[in-house]
Design an enzyme around this catalytic site. Structure first.
Site, short mmCIF file in Angstrom:
data_model
loop_
_atom_site.label_atom_id
_atom_site.label_comp_id
_atom_site.label_asym_id
_atom_site.label_seq_id
_atom_site.Cartn_x
_atom_site.Cartn_y
_atom_site.Cartn_z
N VAL A 38 12.60 8.89 -36.84
CA VAL A 38 11.54 8.19 -36.12
C VAL A 38 10.52 9.23 -35.70
CG1 VAL A 38 10.96 6.69 -34.19
CG2 VAL A 38 13.17 6.46 -35.32
N LYS A 54 9.10 4.47 -38.08
CA LYS A 54 10.50 4.54 -38.49
C LYS A 54 10.53 4.76 -40.00
CE LYS A 54 14.67 1.76 -37.62
NZ LYS A 54 15.10 0.53 -36.94
N ASP A 150 22.85 -6.01 -30.34
CA ASP A 150 23.12 -4.60 -30.03
C ASP A 150 22.39 -4.18 -28.76
OD1 ASP A 150 24.37 -2.17 -30.39
OD2 ASP A 150 22.84 -1.37 -31.73
#
Length: 503
Positions: A38, A54, A150
């Site tokens: 990143v 990214k 997540d």
């Protein structure tokens, strides 16, 4: 890296037209992972226009791997189409034969775990302040038929004005289509934050697993520790919580009764009784007035009860392009930080890729500010060579693995956690050897990383001095540590405005 193409993809209409990479400049690496990195990038004609890029290596990768990158892009683009202050915005995507590039909003305030002190957590006022933003962001994501799967402090980013933003949609999926909800079956996420039904490999509903994870995040914020390694029958601490027999033990004894009552509704193994977002927002702890939050920025901002806040946004993304299976805490990127500077956010990739050169002093500025916000650093009164030896020895005595990487940098590891230790000579303090020792998490759980840092720091206490903060302050940087002030509020040094959290 060659110029990116716009080959046909499911999102071809949204992918930016071909642009040479020279139109933007990489300021620094924000994070690295097994499949990419990143980067903080700026428009070379206007360096105040910044984004996180990214960069994912797709060479020799399977079709499923590439499809999952596209899925991540499409899902985050879906929630970005309307946009929400508490969700990182997707700007665009490009690709060439070797890499996919996702361009995302850049947040300049670090990860939430930076604010969590090991074994202590943070004040209830700040925990509530961040938790409310997390819940508002989750409500928005779920209302758009997406489940994240997540949620954890490393995936919750902050701006310089403490606006929380949910990031990293690498494990996200659609749980509802045209109003019809489907059961999910992929076991994914980060084990300590994952709901028991997800750990057990059962089919499960989407929104309740995010609710569970938000509860574990709140426990970490209030106590500075995780309640268990895994929510399963094999965990004694988990079974003690489920059977209601361990409330006089850590971490529960650190939590007040009102917060504990709410957590009972959130962190329950009975999914049909687990609190919904709306029930959480109506809970007495959620609505309790703890005071006000002071921030280091411009104008006062109001928090409204159960409503989405209209706060100016800003991000970084994490290297998890693959659809990961259930795992221990994995590598995530660290944010570059800037204080007293607000980057403009491009609305589409073309706005970013318009671009001359950014002064290298900017890179140094970001590096220094990055140290300031993390607070995982200290200054010592020994020269750089002896400091290097002392850090290595302290790490080994703590039971950590130590590996030399390059000049005055060490990779320190313990189980699934690793951290990079870098040394910097403070050359503008004449006639005094002073070295800044900076610790950056490169893999694993953020709370465990901080415990490792504290262990090494405590073993070096006799050489630590306070000159480091003075050195950073003289260069125009000030550590931004929230503090409790009169009336139960939270103060951030040099605060000029506040966010009212009255409900």
């Amino acid at each position: 890296m060659s110029a990116a193409s716009t080959t046909s993809t499911p999102a071809a209409a949204a992918v930016a037209p071909q642009q040479p990479e020279s139109l933007y400049r990489v300021v620094q690496t924000l994070g690295e992972g097994a499949f990419g990195e990143v980067l903080l990038i700026v428009n070379t004609k206007n360096p105040e226009v910044a984004a996180a890029m990214k960069k994912i290596n797709i060479a020799n990768k399977s079709k499923d791997f590439i499809d999952n990158i596209r899925k991540e892009y499409l899902l985050q683009k879906r929630v970005s189409a309307v946009g929400h202050d508490n969700v990182i915005r997707m700007i665009g995507m490009r690709n060439d034969p070797q890499f996919y590039y996702l361009f995302l909003e850049y947040a300049d305030g670090g990860e939430l775990f930076d604010k969590i002190e090991p074994d202590c957590g943070m004040s209830p006022v700040f925990a509530q302040f961040y938790f409310k933003q997390l819940i508002c962001g989750l409500k928005f994501i779920h209302d758009n038929d997406v489940v994240h799967r997540d949620i954890k402090p490393e995936n919750l980013l902050l701006t310089g004005t403490h606006v929380l933003k949910i990031s990293d949609f690498g494990m996200a999926t659609l749980y509802r289509n045209k109003g019809e909800e489907r059961l999910l079956d992929l076991s994914c996420g980060t084990i300590p934050y994952a709901a028991p039904e997800l750990c057990a490999g059962k089919k499960y509903r989407g929104p309740p697993v995010d609710v569970w994870s938000s509860g574990i995040v709140l426990i970490a914020m209030l106590t500075g520790e995780l309640p268990w390694d895994r929510a399963s029958d094999a965990s004694q601490s988990y079974m003690g919580w489920i059977s209601n027999t361990s409330l006089d033990e850590r971490p529960w004894k650190k939590i007040d009764v009102r917060a504990l009552c709410m957590l009972r509704k959130i962190v329950t193994d009975k999914t049909d009784k687990r609190a919904t977002i709306e029930q959480i927002q109506a809970d007495p702890w959620y609505q309790h007035n703890f005071g006000q939050v002071e921030t280091p920025n411009g104008r006062p901002l109001k928090r409204a009860r159960n409503n989405d806040e209209n706060i100016t946004c800003t991000q970084q993304a994490e290297c998890s392009a693959k659809r990961r299976h259930l795992e221990t805490p994995n590598e995530k990127s660290t944010l570059a930080e800037r204080q007293n500077a607000s980057f403009s956010q491009p609305t589409k990739t073309e706005d970013l890729l318009l671009t001359q050169h950014i002064d290298m002093s900017q890179t140094n500025s970001n590096l220094l500010q990055r140290m300031v916000c993390r607070m995982t650093r200290f200054c010592v009164v020994t020269d750089i060579r002896s400091t290097y030896q002392k850090v290595a020895r302290a790490s080994e005595h703590a039971g950590f693995g130590v590996r030399e990487t390059d000049d005055y940098r060490l990779l320190v590891t313990w189980r699934e956690v690793s951290m990079m230790v870098s040394l910097y000579t403070m050359g503008d303090i004449p006639d005094k050897p002073r070295v800044m020792v900076d610790f950056r998490r490169s893999r694993g759980d953020g709370i465990q990383f901080k415990k490792m840092f504290m262990d090494v720091r405590n073993r070096m206490h006799e050489w630590i001095c306070t000159d480091g903060n003075n050195w950073l302050a003289n260069l125009g940087y000030v550590p931004r540590n929230p503090q409790i002030v009169n009336g139960g509020g939270v103060n951030v040094e040099h605060s000029a405005s506040s966010i009212n959290v009255d409900v």
